[in-house]
Structures are given as C-alpha cells and as structure tokens.
Design a protein around this motif. Sequence first.
Motif, PDB file in Angstrom:
ATOM      1  N   ALA A  73       0.924  -1.346  -0.093  1.00 22.55           N
ATOM      2  CA  ALA A  73       0.088   0.082   0.134  1.00 22.55           C
ATOM      3  C   ALA A  73       0.834   1.310  -0.003  1.00 22.55           C
ATOM      4  O   ALA A  73       0.360   2.293  -0.420  1.00 22.55           O
ATOM      5  CB  ALA A  73      -0.929   0.097   1.156  1.00 22.55           C
ATOM      6  N   GLY A  74       2.191   1.241   0.421  1.00 23.81           N
ATOM      7  CA  GLY A  74       3.007   2.354   0.495  1.00 23.81           C
ATOM      8  C   GLY A  74       2.909   3.284   1.648  1.00 23.81           C
ATOM      9  O   GLY A  74       3.759   4.053   1.703  1.00 23.81           O
ATOM     10  N   ALA A  75       1.719   3.297   2.181  1.00 26.40           N
ATOM     11  CA  ALA A  75       1.464   4.351   3.350  1.00 26.40           C
ATOM     12  C   ALA A  75       0.318   4.258   4.249  1.00 26.40           C
ATOM     13  O   ALA A  75      -0.523   3.013   4.052  1.00 26.40           O
ATOM     14  CB  ALA A  75       1.373   5.649   2.691  1.00 26.40           C
ATOM     15  N   SER A  76      -0.077   4.851   5.214  1.00 26.62           N
ATOM     16  CA  SER A  76      -1.081   4.688   6.187  1.00 26.62           C
ATOM     17  C   SER A  76      -2.286   4.982   4.952  1.00 26.62           C
ATOM     18  O   SER A  76      -2.054   5.681   4.075  1.00 26.62           O
ATOM     19  CB  SER A  76      -1.003   5.863   6.970  1.00 26.62           C
ATOM     20  N   GLY A  77      -3.414   4.629   5.418  1.00 29.39           N
ATOM     21  CA  GLY A  77      -4.638   4.798   4.637  1.00 29.39           C
ATOM     22  C   GLY A  77      -5.058   6.389   4.792  1.00 29.39           C
ATOM     23  O   GLY A  77      -5.875   6.853   4.080  1.00 29.39           O
ATOM     24  N   HIS A  78      -4.343   6.949   5.906  1.00 28.95           N
ATOM     25  CA  HIS A  78      -4.627   8.490   6.017  1.00 28.95           C
ATOM     26  C   HIS A  78      -3.894   9.237   5.067  1.00 28.95           C
ATOM     27  O   HIS A  78      -4.149  10.602   4.950  1.00 28.95           O
ATOM     28  CB  HIS A  78      -4.371   8.918   7.385  1.00 28.95           C
ATOM     29  N   VAL A  79      -2.777   8.830   4.390  1.00 30.77           N
ATOM     30  CA  VAL A  79      -1.842   9.280   3.492  1.00 30.77           C
ATOM     31  C   VAL A  79      -2.348   8.853   1.972  1.00 30.77           C
ATOM     32  O   VAL A  79      -3.015   9.531   1.431  1.00 30.77           O
ATOM     33  CB  VAL A  79      -0.388   8.893   3.696  1.00 30.77           C
ATOM     34  N   THR A  80      -1.833   7.857   1.490  1.00 29.53           N
ATOM     35  CA  THR A  80      -2.064   7.366   0.184  1.00 29.53           C
ATOM     36  C   THR A  80      -2.183   5.925  -0.095  1.00 29.53           C
ATOM     37  O   THR A  80      -2.578   5.238  -0.786  1.00 29.53           O
ATOM     38  CB  THR A  80      -1.128   7.667  -0.903  1.00 29.53           C
ATOM     39  N   GLY A  81      -2.562   5.191   1.277  1.00 27.08           N
ATOM     40  CA  GLY A  81      -2.780   3.857   1.383  1.00 27.08           C
ATOM     41  C   GLY A  81      -4.033   3.174   1.299  1.00 27.08           C
ATOM     42  O   GLY A  81      -4.437   1.867   1.332  1.00 27.08           O
ATOM     43  N   TYR A  82      -5.038   4.253   1.032  1.00 32.83           N
ATOM     44  CA  TYR A  82      -6.476   3.726   0.810  1.00 32.83           C
ATOM     45  C   TYR A  82      -6.977   3.901  -0.486  1.00 32.83           C
ATOM     46  O   TYR A  82      -7.148   4.848  -0.938  1.00 32.83           O
ATOM     47  CB  TYR A  82      -7.269   4.709   1.706  1.00 32.83           C
ATOM     48  N   SER A  83      -7.060   2.749  -1.076  1.00 34.20           N
ATOM     49  CA  SER A  83      -7.444   2.470  -2.489  1.00 34.20           C
ATOM     50  C   SER A  83      -8.941   2.459  -2.540  1.00 34.20           C
ATOM     51  O   SER A  83      -9.698   1.993  -1.648  1.00 34.20           O
ATOM     52  CB  SER A  83      -6.658   1.316  -3.029  1.00 34.20           C
ATOM     53  N   PRO A  84      -9.325   2.422  -3.957  1.00 35.96           N
ATOM     54  CA  PRO A  84     -10.851   1.907  -3.898  1.00 35.96           C
ATOM     55  C   PRO A  84     -11.140   0.524  -3.724  1.00 35.96           C
ATOM     56  O   PRO A  84     -12.392   0.482  -3.444  1.00 35.96           O
ATOM     57  CB  PRO A  84     -10.944   2.454  -5.340  1.00 35.96           C
ATOM     58  N   THR A  85     -10.238  -0.195  -3.631  1.00 36.41           N
ATOM     59  CA  THR A  85     -10.362  -1.769  -3.556  1.00 36.41           C
ATOM     60  C   THR A  85     -10.492  -1.843  -1.965  1.00 36.41           C
ATOM     61  O   THR A  85     -11.531  -2.483  -1.480  1.00 36.41           O
ATOM     62  CB  THR A  85      -9.405  -2.452  -3.840  1.00 36.41           C
ATOM     63  N   HIS A  86      -9.790  -1.019  -1.131  1.00 33.46           N
ATOM     64  CA  HIS A  86     -10.233  -1.004   0.384  1.00 33.46           C
ATOM     65  C   HIS A  86     -11.494  -0.418   0.713  1.00 33.46           C
ATOM     66  O   HIS A  86     -11.922  -0.976   1.725  1.00 33.46           O
ATOM     67  CB  HIS A  86      -9.083   0.146   0.985  1.00 33.46           C
ATOM     68  N   GLN A  87     -11.773   0.733  -0.052  1.00 42.14           N
ATOM     69  CA  GLN A  87     -13.217   1.337   0.089  1.00 42.14           C
ATOM     70  C   GLN A  87     -14.102   0.139  -0.023  1.00 42.14           C
ATOM     71  O   GLN A  87     -15.232   0.150   0.460  1.00 42.14           O
ATOM     72  CB  GLN A  87     -13.127   2.726  -0.710  1.00 42.14           C
ATOM     73  N   GLN A  88     -14.003  -0.438  -1.254  1.00 42.93           N
ATOM     74  CA  GLN A  88     -14.972  -1.526  -1.665  1.00 42.93           C
ATOM     75  C   GLN A  88     -15.152  -2.636  -0.684  1.00 42.93           C
ATOM     76  O   GLN A  88     -16.274  -3.008  -0.182  1.00 42.93           O
ATOM     77  CB  GLN A  88     -14.757  -2.213  -3.166  1.00 42.93           C
ATOM     78  N   LEU A  89     -13.941  -2.975  -0.099  1.00 40.25           N
ATOM     79  CA  LEU A  89     -14.083  -3.927   1.070  1.00 40.25           C
ATOM     80  C   LEU A  89     -14.944  -3.570   2.271  1.00 40.25           C
ATOM     81  O   LEU A  89     -15.791  -4.417   2.820  1.00 40.25           O
ATOM     82  CB  LEU A  89     -12.707  -4.423   1.300  1.00 40.25           C
ATOM     83  N   GLU A  90     -14.565  -2.294   2.751  1.00 41.17           N
ATOM     84  CA  GLU A  90     -15.272  -1.672   3.818  1.00 41.17           C
ATOM     85  C   GLU A  90     -16.856  -1.705   3.554  1.00 41.17           C
ATOM     86  O   GLU A  90     -17.701  -2.042   4.466  1.00 41.17           O
ATOM     87  CB  GLU A  90     -14.713  -0.231   4.368  1.00 41.17           C
ATOM     88  N   GLN A  91     -17.236  -1.146   2.355  1.00 44.54           N
ATOM     89  CA  GLN A  91     -18.822  -1.253   2.195  1.00 44.54           C
ATOM     90  C   GLN A  91     -19.307  -2.507   1.933  1.00 44.54           C
ATOM     91  O   GLN A  91     -20.326  -2.694   2.452  1.00 44.54           O
ATOM     92  CB  GLN A  91     -18.725  -0.475   0.649  1.00 44.54           C
ATOM     93  N   THR A  92     -18.424  -3.437   1.491  1.00 46.24           N
ATOM     94  CA  THR A  92     -19.161  -4.775   1.385  1.00 46.24           C
ATOM     95  C   THR A  92     -19.229  -5.546   2.611  1.00 46.24           C
ATOM     96  O   THR A  92     -20.353  -6.237   2.991  1.00 46.24           O
ATOM     97  CB  THR A  92     -18.051  -5.835   0.346  1.00 46.24           C
ATOM     98  N   LEU A  93     -18.162  -5.367   3.482  1.00 48.37           N
ATOM     99  CA  LEU A  93     -18.363  -5.806   4.840  1.00 48.37           C
ATOM    100  C   LEU A  93     -19.579  -5.145   5.780  1.00 48.37           C
ATOM    101  O   LEU A  93     -20.440  -5.644   6.482  1.00 48.37           O
ATOM    102  CB  LEU A  93     -17.101  -5.454   5.593  1.00 48.37           C
ATOM    103  N   ALA A  94     -19.581  -3.936   5.598  1.00 45.32           N
ATOM    104  CA  ALA A  94     -20.948  -3.295   6.396  1.00 45.32           C
ATOM    105  C   ALA A  94     -22.061  -3.712   5.727  1.00 45.32           C
ATOM    106  O   ALA A  94     -23.115  -4.091   6.468  1.00 45.32           O
ATOM    107  CB  ALA A  94     -20.606  -1.576   5.959  1.00 45.32           C
ATOM    108  N   SER A  95     -22.303  -3.784   4.592  1.00 42.91           N
ATOM    109  CA  SER A  95     -23.592  -4.300   4.095  1.00 42.91           C
ATOM    110  C   SER A  95     -23.977  -5.984   4.331  1.00 42.91           C
ATOM    111  O   SER A  95     -25.047  -6.062   4.602  1.00 42.91           O
ATOM    112  CB  SER A  95     -23.580  -4.212   2.584  1.00 42.91           C
ATOM    113  N   TRP A  96     -22.879  -6.816   4.485  1.00 43.98           N
ATOM    114  CA  TRP A  96     -22.985  -8.131   4.483  1.00 43.98           C
ATOM    115  C   TRP A  96     -23.306  -8.140   6.073  1.00 43.98           C
ATOM    116  O   TRP A  96     -24.110  -9.030   6.389  1.00 43.98           O
ATOM    117  CB  TRP A  96     -21.541  -8.713   4.148  1.00 43.98           C
ATOM    118  N   LEU A  97     -22.724  -7.424   6.901  1.00 41.58           N
ATOM    119  CA  LEU A  97     -22.802  -7.818   8.318  1.00 41.58           C
ATOM    120  C   LEU A  97     -23.867  -6.824   9.028  1.00 41.58           C
ATOM    121  O   LEU A  97     -24.005  -6.811   9.993  1.00 41.58           O
ATOM    122  CB  LEU A  97     -21.689  -7.803   9.019  1.00 41.58           C
TER     123      LEU A  97
END
Length: 382
Positions: A73-97
Amino acid sequence: MSWQQRIEKTLYQRQQQGLLRRRSAVTLSTQATLRSGTQLFTHFSSNDYLGLSQHPSVIDAWCKGAQQWGTGAGASGHVTGYSPTHQQLEQTLASWLGFPRAILFTSGFAANQALVFALAESNDTLIADKLMHASLQEAAALSPAQYRRYPHNSVEGLARQLAATESENCLVITEGVFSMDGDSAPLSTIDALCRSKQAWLMVDDAHGIGVVGEEGRGSCAQQNVQPDILVVTFGKALGVGGAAILCSDAVAQYIEQVARHLIYSTAFPAAQAQAVLASIDLVRHHPEFRQQLTRNIDLFRERCRDREIPLTDSITAIQPIIIGDNHRTLAVAEALKTAGYWVQAIRPPTVPVGSARLRITLSAAHSELQINGLVEALSHAL
C-alpha cells in the motif's frame, strides 16, 4: 539482575516447566497437509476452517490485485494507502454484516487494541470475559479505564460486575467463538443484559465469521444480536489476513481521528483487500464449504466417542483435548507428529494453568480418511 541474567533465567524456567515455545518453518502442500523438513504431515492446527487460503478464486484475485495495484500500500490509509479496493471491501463488509460502517486494520490484534485504546478513559469501565483474547486483555489492562473480569460465559458474573459499576460509560467485551475452547458466548442473553444497563457490547468474532450463521455472517447474526461494536478478522475462515471494526458512523469517524494503530500503520495491500472480497463472495454464495466443515466436526466427535477420547462440549471447528500437564501434552503432540499428524500443544499463559491441551482444528478441506487417521493416532498417543 542484569538483562542477560534475566533472559537466561526466564528461558531456563520455561524449559523446566514445559513452557518454552519454538517456531518451525513449514511449507503448506495443500489445505490439509504441510511439510516440515523432509516429513509430510496432515495438519490439524490451522484456523483456515473452510480451506479458502488456497482456493483458486482467492489466489487469482490476489494476483490480479498485485498486477493492478502493486505489492504494497505504500503508506497509511490516511496518506495514500487507501485505495478504491479498500473502500469497496469496507462497504461490502458493512452491507454483509448489517452495520453503517467498517474500518480496516492490519490484524485482529491491532483492531482490538485500537478500539479499546480509542474508547477507554479513566472514568470508564471495561468488563470482559476472563478467557478473552490476549490482545484485549492487554489493551484493557493498559488502558486508563477500570478493568473488571467475569467468569467465562457467566451471565450471572457479568450481571454482578455491571451492578457494581458506577461509570457512565461501560463496555462489555466478549468473543463470539472462543479461540482455545471452541465454545460460544451466550450473546443474546449478554446483549439483553447490556441493554438493560445501558452498557455497550463489543464482540470479537474472529473464529465465528465465515463459519456460523446465514451466509457465514458469524456468531452475532446466528444469535440475532446487533452489538455496538463487532470485530472480524480475515485470517481464519476467510483464509487471507487483516481485520475490520464494524460500528456506527460516529464511532467510525472517531476511530479515524484517534486510533493510532490505524493512523500510524501502513495499510495492508490493495491486492490483499481484493483477495478478501473474493473470499467473502465464496462464503456468501457457497454454503457447501460450511456444510462440509459441519460434517467433518460431527465425524471427528463421533469417532472420538467411539474411542472414548475425552472431548469438551465444543461443536465448532475448534476441538480441544484438555490434558492438563504441560510435559505430557508436549509428549502427546510429539507422538502425533511421529504418526504424521501436526497438532499443536497449547500451554499457559495462552490457557489457564493446569489446562494444557491439544488444540485440534478441523477444516472443510480434511477428508474422512485424514480424520479417521488422526483419531486412531490419538487413541494410541493419549
């Protein structure tokens, strides 16, 4: 006493007490076998309960993710480590659970500690099951909050602790499925008690997610409970790695502001997030993995009863055989290795003193022949 003397004394004492830990370099050959040195073992010590760590779809997702996003990822998610795929995973988890938000972490250990350190202040109270995971025990003990414990899975003990607290903010912490005993918390009763006392409930469901409940939604879904905070990990039944905190939008925003484990850690790779998404898809849409695991659990317990091998009441993939003495537990584990079965001896402080055990874990990937062979070897080794 110098550091060198202290180190040598500790190592000697652990050796004498049968508590010395050693790591072994192993190579996984399939979901159910591993190689150590020149010997091939059938292994019953993995948390890969559904055998998904080597599923072609999960591996392919990781490889394609690495080609698209690179290996880190190269960095913290607060810098540049948060990709659209990370965002998609968070959204999928929230919806699933069934939660408003999900926040990703590099491990369950990090997620648990981040949550406790973020929430707990000096006027708060943390009340936890005595057998909760070491990450939570340590975080609770180091936090400025009052820290109380109740006997394992004792609703009466929890009620006494809740009645004794005068804090405005009280967080009750339990696991869904306990990692060393394989038993489940009475979440519906605990949840009702927490609500009656205006306490928040946090559930660490590392060993329940993907395995129990409709679509593998875990222990809380199975018992129709919506805790205030849910922690799930991706390194057990989902077969990958990492973790997430599921919570309200307000709690998620707060965690993003104050959780040092999140802010100051490099995010896990986007390729890993892509692999977790593939694994969740398999869990949700292929119940046959859980069905096979259930059949294997039932088979193991039936064969053990036939051989009069003592078992606990666990009906999950975690099937401990409690021996008690550290040295005898190590000897039995070594006898199983000689017979070609890799089963780890678990000793204090991971489990209470006097409860050393074999922690046998079953997987959907195990065959009937492998399970029968393990029980036969157990009957000779015990």
